[in-house]
Design an enzyme around this catalytic site. Structure first.
Site, short mmCIF file in Angstrom:
data_model
loop_
_atom_site.label_atom_id
_atom_site.label_comp_id
_atom_site.label_asym_id
_atom_site.label_seq_id
_atom_site.Cartn_x
_atom_site.Cartn_y
_atom_site.Cartn_z
N ASP A 7 0.84 -1.20 0.00
CA ASP A 7 0.00 0.00 0.00
C ASP A 7 0.88 1.25 0.00
O ASP A 7 1.59 1.51 0.98
CB ASP A 7 -0.88 -0.03 1.25
CG ASP A 7 -2.07 0.90 1.16
OD1 ASP A 7 -2.19 1.63 0.17
OD2 ASP A 7 -2.89 0.88 2.10
N ASP A 8 0.86 2.02 -1.08
CA ASP A 8 1.65 3.26 -1.21
C ASP A 8 3.15 2.99 -1.31
O ASP A 8 3.96 3.82 -0.93
CB ASP A 8 1.39 4.23 -0.06
CG ASP A 8 0.06 4.96 -0.17
OD1 ASP A 8 -0.73 4.62 -1.08
OD2 ASP A 8 -0.21 5.85 0.63
N LYS A 19 -6.15 -5.18 3.93
CA LYS A 19 -6.93 -3.98 3.66
C LYS A 19 -7.89 -4.22 2.49
O LYS A 19 -7.48 -4.50 1.37
CB LYS A 19 -5.98 -2.83 3.34
CG LYS A 19 -6.66 -1.55 2.89
CD LYS A 19 -5.64 -0.45 2.69
CE LYS A 19 -6.24 0.78 2.02
NZ LYS A 19 -5.28 1.89 1.91
N HIS A 37 1.47 2.54 4.01
CA HIS A 37 0.52 3.66 3.97
C HIS A 37 0.53 4.42 5.30
O HIS A 37 0.78 3.84 6.35
CB HIS A 37 -0.87 3.10 3.70
CG HIS A 37 -1.92 4.11 3.33
ND1 HIS A 37 -2.46 5.00 4.23
CD2 HIS A 37 -2.54 4.35 2.15
CE1 HIS A 37 -3.37 5.74 3.62
NE2 HIS A 37 -3.44 5.38 2.36
N HIS A 93 -10.91 -1.84 1.63
CA HIS A 93 -11.12 -0.50 1.08
C HIS A 93 -11.99 -0.50 -0.17
O HIS A 93 -11.80 0.30 -1.08
CB HIS A 93 -9.79 0.19 0.79
CG HIS A 93 -9.89 1.69 0.88
ND1 HIS A 93 -8.92 2.54 0.43
CD2 HIS A 93 -10.90 2.48 1.36
CE1 HIS A 93 -9.27 3.79 0.63
NE2 HIS A 93 -10.47 3.78 1.20
N CYS A 149 -5.62 3.86 -4.41
CA CYS A 149 -5.92 2.64 -3.67
C CYS A 149 -7.15 1.87 -4.17
O CYS A 149 -7.03 0.81 -4.76
CB CYS A 149 -6.10 3.01 -2.20
SG CYS A 149 -6.60 1.64 -1.19
N ARG A 208 -7.49 -1.67 -6.44
CA ARG A 208 -7.96 -2.91 -5.82
C ARG A 208 -9.18 -3.47 -6.56
O ARG A 208 -9.31 -4.68 -6.75
CB ARG A 208 -8.29 -2.65 -4.34
CG ARG A 208 -7.04 -2.39 -3.53
CD ARG A 208 -7.29 -1.66 -2.20
NE ARG A 208 -6.04 -1.10 -1.73
CZ ARG A 208 -5.18 -1.74 -0.94
NH1 ARG A 208 -5.47 -2.94 -0.49
NH2 ARG A 208 -4.05 -1.17 -0.61
N ASP A 250 -0.29 -0.78 -4.97
CA ASP A 250 -1.54 -0.24 -5.51
C ASP A 250 -1.38 1.13 -6.17
O ASP A 250 -2.25 1.57 -6.90
CB ASP A 250 -2.62 -0.18 -4.43
CG ASP A 250 -2.26 0.73 -3.26
OD1 ASP A 250 -1.10 1.18 -3.17
OD2 ASP A 250 -3.14 0.99 -2.42
N ASN A 251 -0.29 1.84 -5.88
CA ASN A 251 -0.01 3.14 -6.51
C ASN A 251 1.42 3.53 -6.17
O ASN A 251 2.11 2.82 -5.45
CB ASN A 251 -0.99 4.23 -6.06
CG ASN A 251 -1.27 4.28 -4.59
OD1 ASN A 251 -2.38 4.01 -4.14
ND2 ASN A 251 -0.25 4.62 -3.81
N LYS A 292 1.62 9.18 -6.47
CA LYS A 292 0.24 8.72 -6.30
C LYS A 292 -0.72 9.84 -6.67
O LYS A 292 -0.45 11.01 -6.41
CB LYS A 292 0.04 8.30 -4.84
CG LYS A 292 -1.37 8.02 -4.38
CD LYS A 292 -1.36 7.71 -2.89
CE LYS A 292 -2.76 7.53 -2.32
NZ LYS A 292 -2.72 7.22 -0.87
#
Length: 678
Positions: free
Chosen positions: A35-36, A121, A206, A123, A73, A77, A328-329, A384
């Site tokens: 994540d991130d 996660k 993240h 989300h 994000c 996903r 994810d980014n 991002k």
């Protein structure tokens, strides 16, 4: 003789151990999502951060150098799980619900005999939980971000009634806990004697940045001494040695920080990240601590991946388990070089002295800022949210001893995209995509696992008005509201030489292709912020509303269930009409105090509705839809002072009036806006 033969049969498994995959040819699937995490944040992609377990998977697997996500994000996903573009899957931005006419990976794999588990996660809305979309077991967070140190109420176990693990006070750390549950579910899959799919979605690294002090200590001195400029230089050198980028590639200038609603308040809008050596020593110490925590989160994530790989090896499952790893980014620049404190917004605290040691602990809430995000995305531009390479290019590792025929440690320069996971998994497992669902948008990556080529195609991405199309070596990209830029990524991989003015014919052709794709995916209609189409905003008088009664009227055709219809004011004083879960809300703020009334039923989608909100001189609040009163209440007081934030329609351009996060855009059409006072 018969007892002797029985004895031999019992002895055979000991003499000839069960080979990996003996339960059948179908492989297990382990999809790991960070994540991130930026493109250069792993050792095997040039980082100084210690990631030996992922490095080992890369050394014995396949790395993509040009794999793309969707810049944010939830959209990423949704695309990963469905094989559809985010807009089709129900997540053009962070709000939505997975579309009913989509199919998820676990839903597709179940008829093929798979058990499916998720840890981490989600989300993708709490209205539709992982166990509602095909996963047999889930542990993790349904929302987007929160504490890594506090389990309740953020982390949940589904289906309802499942027993959770118990952790002593001070022992809960989400990355480790995700590792625990991943091992539990892998054990369940092994016992089921069926192939399994595990989606392991870490919330590391993240924000809020949280990590154990023992991990932070590995990195803090390093970042104080070197700073972001030197780290960027060293990462690029390492990337060249690894063969990830051309040997003659030069490092890009420090990225600018595109204007946003927060850095316009802090003075960093559209400015370049500063030189590390230009910063005061106390600021460097603060920023180095932030980056050390980020690195510690990546390090600890890698350690837990190591635990999982070790268990797969111990149970003879590793050879026939396909492991995918990606992010994810790109690195997250929110919102300027200093980063934020307490919540995602403009506030920053300069931590000094003993206070520094509290940063990263349970009571802190920080990000690392745009300077370090620029490092995470080395050597690419931006971050991002944006469709320049820094925002959308992700590390991507595939490890599968039984199925990969490429040489260990091989690199592929073939572009891939996150819509490709569904067709790839279908190809590897023999599962069948169901009839009656939206057609898949990606291509199978299976040929690349055999060293073969993918078919030529165009890759389209859009988020928050930032857009791009990749066509072979050519890339057309634009920031929201800005002109198209054109780059040849073969000769200019870091997007430094804009060729748009010299290649107008190519720009027109690619822009036309993007428009056609946007129409196909309903990007144009469904991801366009709502606005008043009949009256220019400048023509609507901004009324004096301090200590006065108020009437707000408009007509709305809503294409989304969330967003601001119109707002005047902000977190001090003002009013807003907005949708929450489809229900109309009238919010009033006076001297920071918030009063809100809400309709009990949701507005119909794509139906013209007349909306009216009234504030009487005695504080009585009324909310009407098509002439019918749907909510009443009593304000604590009339609006105490004329708000500084002006009128905005279809979004809240400044600070939020109501209980939402600005700008909270609404998709749809707003007409006949009228705001009046006696």
């Amino acid at each position: 003789m018969r007892p002797f033969f029985v004895f031999l049969l019992l002895l055979l498994p000991l003499v000839f151990p069960r080979p990996a995959g003996a339960r059948g040819e179908k492989p297990n699937i382990l999809l790991i999502l960070a994540d991130d995490l930026g493109w250069s944040d792993l050792g095997c992609y040039g980082s100084e951060i210690k990631t030996p377990n992922l490095d080992s998977l890369a050394k014995n697997g396949l790395r993509f150098t040009q794999f793309y996500n969707s810049a944010r994000c939830s959209p990423s996903r949704a695309a990963i799980l469905t094989g559809l573009h985010p807009h089709q899957a129900g997540f053009p931005n962070l709000s939505g619900v997975l579309a009913e006419n989509s199919a998820t990976l676990p839903e597709v794999l179940k008829p093929a005999g798979y058990q499916s588990y998720m840890v981490g996660k989600w989300h993708l809305s709490q209205k539709s939980k992982p166990t509602d979309r095909g996963f047999e077991e889930f542990y993790g967070m349904l929302g987007g971000y929160n504490s890594c140190w506090q389990e309740d109420p953020f982390y949940t176990r589904w289906p309802e009634g499942r027993t959770k693990r118990s952790y002593a006070p001070g022992q809960f750390y989400s990355t480790d806990v995700f590792g625990d549950y991943a091992l539990d579910f892998i054990g369940q899959g092994e016992k089921s004697n069926k192939p399994w799919f595990l989606y392991l979605a870490f919330n590391a690294p993240h924000f809020p940045l949280h990590a154990p002090e023992s991990e932070i200590a590995k990195y803090e001195k390093l970042y104080v001494e070197k700073g972001w400029d030197r780290i960027r230089e060293e990462r690029l050198v390492q990337q060249k040695q690894l063969g990830l980028v051309p040997s003659k590639l030069t490092l890009t200038p420090r990225s600018v920080v595109p204007a946003n609603r927060y850095n316009e308040q802090t003075g960093w809008a559209d400015k370049e990240n500063p030189a590390w050596e230009s910063l005061p020593q106390d600021r460097r110490r603060d920023l180095a601590r932030r980056m050390a925590i980020f690195a510690a989160m990546v390090d600890r994530m890698d350690q837990n991946i190591g635990r999982i790989v070790a268990e797969l090896k111990r149970t003879d499952q590793l050879d026939n388990t396909v492991i995918f790893f990606l992010s994810d980014n790109g690195g997250c620049a929110e919102w300027d070089p200093w980063g934020f404190d307490e919540s995602s917004g403009p506030k920053n605290t300069l931590h000094t002295g003993p206070d520094l040691t509290t940063v990263g602990g349970a009571k802190s809430y920080i990000s690392y800022g745009s300077g370090w995000a620029n490092v995470s995305n080395t050597p690419w531009r931006l971050y991002k949210h944006y469709n320049h390479e820094g925002g959308i290019r992700t590390p991507m590792i595939v490890h599968w001893p039984k199925g990969l025929t490429t040489k260990g440690g091989a690199l592929t320069t073939q572009p891939g995209y996150i819509t490709d996971f569904m067709p790839t998994v279908l190809a590897l497992t023999g599962a069948t995509y169901p009839n009656g669902k939206l057609p898949l948008e990606g291509v199978s990556l299976a040929p690349t696992l055999q060293g073969k080529s993918l078919p030529a195609r165009q890759i389209f991405i859009e988020h928050e008005g930032n857009k791009s199309v990749r066509d072979g070596d050519w890339k057309l990209v634009g920031l929201s509201g800005k002109p198209w830029e054109l780059y040849n990524l073969k000769s200019d991989p870091t997007e430094m030489q804009n060729l748009a003015s010299k290649e107008s014919t190519r720009v027109a052709a690619l822009a036309g292709a993007w428009d056609a794709w946007a129409a196909h995916c309903s990007v144009v209609e469904k991801n366009k912020p709502a606005k008043d189409t009949t009256t220019p905003l400048a023509a609507i008088p901004t009324p004096q509303i301090a200590l006065r009664a108020l009437t707000i009227q408009c007509e709305l055709v809503a294409d989304s269930r969330d967003g601001v219809v119109l707002a005047q004011g902000g977190q001090q004083n003002g009013y807003a009409l907005h949708l929450k879960d489809g229900k109309l809300v009238f919010s009033l703020r006076s001297a920071k105090q918030l009063t809100a009334i809400q309709a009990s039923d949701a507005l119909p989608v794509a139906v013209n509705c007349r909306l009216e909100a009234r504030l009487a001189s005695d504080g009585t609040m009324l909310l009407l839809i098509s002439g019918k009163v749907v909510a009443t209440g009593k304000a604590l007081a009339l609006i105490a002072a004329q708000p500084q934030d002006g009128l905005s329609i279809g979004r809240d351009d400044k600070t939020a009036v109501g209980d939402y996060t600005a700008p909270y855009p609404l998709r749809g059409t707003i007409t006949n806006v009228k705001v009046s006072t006696p």
